[in-house]
Scaffold this motif. Structure first.
Motif, mmCIF file in Angstrom:
data_model
loop_
_atom_site.group_PDB
_atom_site.id
_atom_site.type_symbol
_atom_site.label_atom_id
_atom_site.label_comp_id
_atom_site.label_asym_id
_atom_site.label_seq_id
_atom_site.Cartn_x
_atom_site.Cartn_y
_atom_site.Cartn_z
ATOM 1 N N THR A 1 0.460 -7.625 11.743
ATOM 2 C CA THR A 1 0.503 -6.614 10.687
ATOM 3 C C THR A 1 1.731 -5.732 10.906
ATOM 4 O O THR A 1 2.482 -5.914 11.873
ATOM 5 C CB THR A 1 -0.758 -5.745 10.711
ATOM 6 N N HIS A 2 1.933 -4.754 10.036
ATOM 7 C CA HIS A 2 3.077 -3.847 10.197
ATOM 8 C C HIS A 2 2.995 -3.101 11.524
ATOM 9 O O HIS A 2 4.019 -2.764 12.124
ATOM 10 C CB HIS A 2 3.141 -2.867 9.021
ATOM 11 N N LYS A 3 1.787 -2.856 12.013
ATOM 12 C CA LYS A 3 1.639 -2.145 13.289
ATOM 13 C C LYS A 3 2.170 -2.990 14.444
ATOM 14 O O LYS A 3 2.887 -2.491 15.318
ATOM 15 C CB LYS A 3 0.177 -1.782 13.519
ATOM 16 N N ASN A 4 1.807 -4.270 14.455
ATOM 17 C CA ASN A 4 2.307 -5.164 15.502
ATOM 18 C C ASN A 4 3.815 -5.299 15.433
ATOM 19 O O ASN A 4 4.502 -5.269 16.461
ATOM 20 C CB ASN A 4 1.684 -6.554 15.364
ATOM 21 N N LEU A 5 4.346 -5.449 14.225
ATOM 22 C CA LEU A 5 5.780 -5.631 14.048
ATOM 23 C C LEU A 5 6.551 -4.396 14.493
ATOM 24 O O LEU A 5 7.625 -4.496 15.078
ATOM 25 C CB LEU A 5 6.094 -5.955 12.587
ATOM 26 N N ALA B 1 6.962 -1.678 5.237
ATOM 27 C CA ALA B 1 6.090 -2.101 4.150
ATOM 28 C C ALA B 1 4.706 -2.426 4.709
ATOM 29 O O ALA B 1 4.588 -3.143 5.701
ATOM 30 C CB ALA B 1 6.680 -3.316 3.438
ATOM 31 N N ILE B 2 3.692 -1.878 4.085
ATOM 32 C CA ILE B 2 2.319 -2.084 4.546
ATOM 33 C C ILE B 2 1.600 -3.001 3.561
ATOM 34 O O ILE B 2 1.554 -2.720 2.364
ATOM 35 C CB ILE B 2 1.566 -0.750 4.662
ATOM 36 N N GLY B 3 1.062 -4.083 4.070
ATOM 37 C CA GLY B 3 0.291 -4.981 3.217
ATOM 38 C C GLY B 3 0.699 -6.427 3.312
ATOM 39 O O GLY B 3 -0.110 -7.316 3.053
ATOM 40 N N GLU B 4 1.962 -6.692 3.692
ATOM 41 C CA GLU B 4 2.410 -8.069 3.846
ATOM 42 C C GLU B 4 2.429 -8.421 5.332
ATOM 43 O O GLU B 4 3.177 -7.827 6.097
ATOM 44 C CB GLU B 4 3.797 -8.289 3.240
ATOM 45 N N ARG C 1 0.807 -1.227 0.000
ATOM 46 C CA ARG C 1 0.000 0.000 0.000
ATOM 47 C C ARG C 1 0.833 1.268 0.000
ATOM 48 O O ARG C 1 0.302 2.357 -0.199
ATOM 49 C CB ARG C 1 -0.928 -0.001 1.218
ATOM 50 N N ASN C 2 2.132 1.138 0.256
ATOM 51 C CA ASN C 2 2.943 2.350 0.366
ATOM 52 C C ASN C 2 4.210 2.288 -0.483
ATOM 53 O O ASN C 2 5.209 2.901 -0.145
ATOM 54 C CB ASN C 2 3.318 2.606 1.836
#
Length: 201
Positions: free
Chosen positions: A155-159, A174-177, A113-114
């Motif tokens: 998600t990227h937020k948790n990571l 990276a957002i989406g994986e 997404r980014n």
């Protein structure tokens, strides 16, 4: 992992050309691991399942951890279901599947997404086309159809919260994986009560 767990049998599967680079890198670093076994896989000729079953290093009776990083987004839903069936049918009870998947933002859109337009152009040029993804709220249902239980996903937020140190919290990710962990539930174990055998759940 190979150093920390020398009794663990580790099988690394990758494309023949990529696999050769890995072998050369380990050789240049003078690193030798007796418990790592390299298997080459060309998806145009074989499947992961076929390559594993031909290997003398793979024991289908033992519980295993399968890791698919950056792979499923290039497969079809049918091919992914076949991998799950293989883990269920040809590995020991309680085996786990750790994998990354693309979060579907809108129907049929599995892209990051980014990413910049340069990255998108490079991916198109290399024919790196993502063919599968799904929404995270569909993940448990998808895995459940193959008899697997979703343990967790990140998600990227948790990571960012778990792995990015304080001063670097603002760095883009990276957002989406996303990353997910699934397990094949172990079959009920029989227990004896009052002289009778019962299946415990």
């Amino acid at each position: 992992i190979a150093t920390e767990y020398p009794d663990l049998s580790i099988i690394e599967i990758d494309h023949p050309a990529t696999q050769e680079w890995k072998r050369e890198a380990l050789g240049r670093l003078d690193l030798q691991f007796k418990n790592i076994h390299f298997l080459s896989l060309d998806l145009l000729q074989d499947t992961m399942q076929q390559v594993l079953l031909r290997s003398t290093h793979y024991d289908r009776k033992k519980p295993s951890v399968f890791v698919a990083e950056g792979l499923l987004m290039y497969l079809t839903e049918k091919e992914i279901a076949e991998i799950l069936d293989f883990i269920k049918d040809d590995s020991g009870p309680g085996s786990r599947f750790i994998f990354t998947y693309m979060e579907e933002s809108t129907e049929g859109d599995y892209q990051f997404r980014n990413v910049s337009w340069i990255t998108s152009a490079w991916l198109r040029m290399k024919r790196e086309v993502f063919t599968w993804g799904l929404r995270s709220d569909q993940l448990a249902l998808f895995l459940g159809r193959s008899g697997f239980q979703l343990l967790e996903f990140k998600t990227h937020k948790n990571l960012r919260e778990e792995f990015v140190a304080g001063g670097n919290r603002g760095e883009p990710l990276a957002i989406g994986e996303n990353i997910a962990v699934a397990v094949e539930p172990s079959p009920p174990t029989p227990s004896t009560t009052n002289g009778g055998v019962h299946g415990s759940r």
